[in-house]
Motif scaffolding. Structure first.
Motif, PDB file in Angstrom:
ATOM      1  N   UNK A 180       0.868  -1.175   0.000  1.00 15.63           N
ATOM      2  CA  UNK A 180       0.000   0.000   0.000  1.00 15.63           C
ATOM      3  C   UNK A 180       0.909   1.231   0.000  1.00 15.63           C
ATOM      4  N   UNK A 181       0.829   2.026  -1.043  1.00 10.19           N
ATOM      5  CA  UNK A 181       1.620   3.258  -1.133  1.00 10.19           C
ATOM      6  C   UNK A 181       0.680   4.416  -0.832  1.00 10.19           C
ATOM      7  N   UNK A 230       3.143  -1.227   4.210  1.00  8.27           N
ATOM      8  CA  UNK A 230       2.712   0.152   3.997  1.00  8.27           C
ATOM      9  C   UNK A 230       3.933   1.009   3.701  1.00  8.27           C
ATOM     10  N   UNK A 231       3.870   1.763   2.609  1.00  8.29           N
ATOM     11  CA  UNK A 231       4.936   2.694   2.250  1.00  8.29           C
ATOM     12  C   UNK A 231       4.371   4.103   2.284  1.00  8.29           C
ATOM     13  N   UNK A 232       4.921   4.946   3.144  1.00  9.51           N
ATOM     14  CA  UNK A 232       4.492   6.337   3.270  1.00  9.51           C
ATOM     15  C   UNK A 232       5.351   7.212   2.375  1.00  9.51           C
ATOM     16  N   UNK A 247       4.871  -4.422   8.201  1.00 13.74           N
ATOM     17  CA  UNK A 247       6.025  -3.552   7.983  1.00 13.74           C
ATOM     18  C   UNK A 247       5.593  -2.179   7.454  1.00 13.74           C
ATOM     19  N   UNK A 248       6.189  -1.145   8.026  1.00 13.06           N
ATOM     20  CA  UNK A 248       5.923   0.230   7.594  1.00 13.06           C
ATOM     21  C   UNK A 248       7.237   0.818   7.101  1.00 13.06           C
ATOM     22  N   UNK A 249       7.189   1.398   5.908  1.00 12.35           N
ATOM     23  CA  UNK A 249       8.347   2.038   5.297  1.00 12.35           C
ATOM     24  C   UNK A 249       7.997   3.496   5.022  1.00 12.35           C
ATOM     25  N   UNK A 250       9.007   4.345   5.023  1.00  9.42           N
ATOM     26  CA  UNK A 250       8.808   5.759   4.702  1.00  9.42           C
ATOM     27  C   UNK A 250       9.913   6.187   3.747  1.00  9.42           C
ATOM     28  N   UNK A 293      15.177   1.389  -3.162  1.00  7.63           N
ATOM     29  CA  UNK A 293      14.536   0.440  -2.242  1.00  7.63           C
ATOM     30  C   UNK A 293      13.025   0.419  -2.441  1.00  7.63           C
ATOM     31  N   UNK A 294      12.453   1.577  -2.784  1.00  7.59           N
ATOM     32  CA  UNK A 294      11.024   1.651  -3.073  1.00  7.59           C
ATOM     33  C   UNK A 294      10.697   0.787  -4.295  1.00  7.59           C
TER      34      UNK A 294
END
Length: 94
Positions: free
Chosen positions: A8-9, A32-34, A53-56, A80-81
């Motif tokens: 989820x972006x 989740x990618x913020x 996992x949450x990524x920013x 990485x995205x």
């Protein structure tokens, strides 16, 4: 490399209706990618208690001066995205 079911972006700030819809759609096996204004959730309780996992995106975090507020979110670069999207079976942009 472990596959993700859905990445989820999210680019909407906390409080936006799509942000709430995204949070409700998260399931085990997702990530989740913020990006953009969604990284503002790092400074609130918007991402706490999520069991995935949450990524920013690092450039967006830095642009908003939130480097000290990342919590458990992993900071990622643009390459990485791209790797995250390649690992995901599905990608949803909110």
């Amino acid at each position: 490399m472990t596959p993700l079911h859905t990445l989820h972006i999210l680019n909407k700030s906390p409080g936006h209706p799509r942000s709430a819809a995204c949070m409700e759609a998260l399931r085990p096996g997702d990530a989740l990618l913020l990006t953009e204004n969604a990284v503002l959730a790092l400074a609130t309780s918007g991402c706490r208690g999520i069991n995935i996992p949450v990524y920013a995106l690092m450039p967006d975090v830095k642009a908003r001066g939130l480097e000290q507020n990342t919590g458990e979110a992993a900071l990622v670069s643009y390459p990485s995205m791209v790797n995250l999207t390649a690992r995901a079976q599905h990608v949803i942009s909110w």
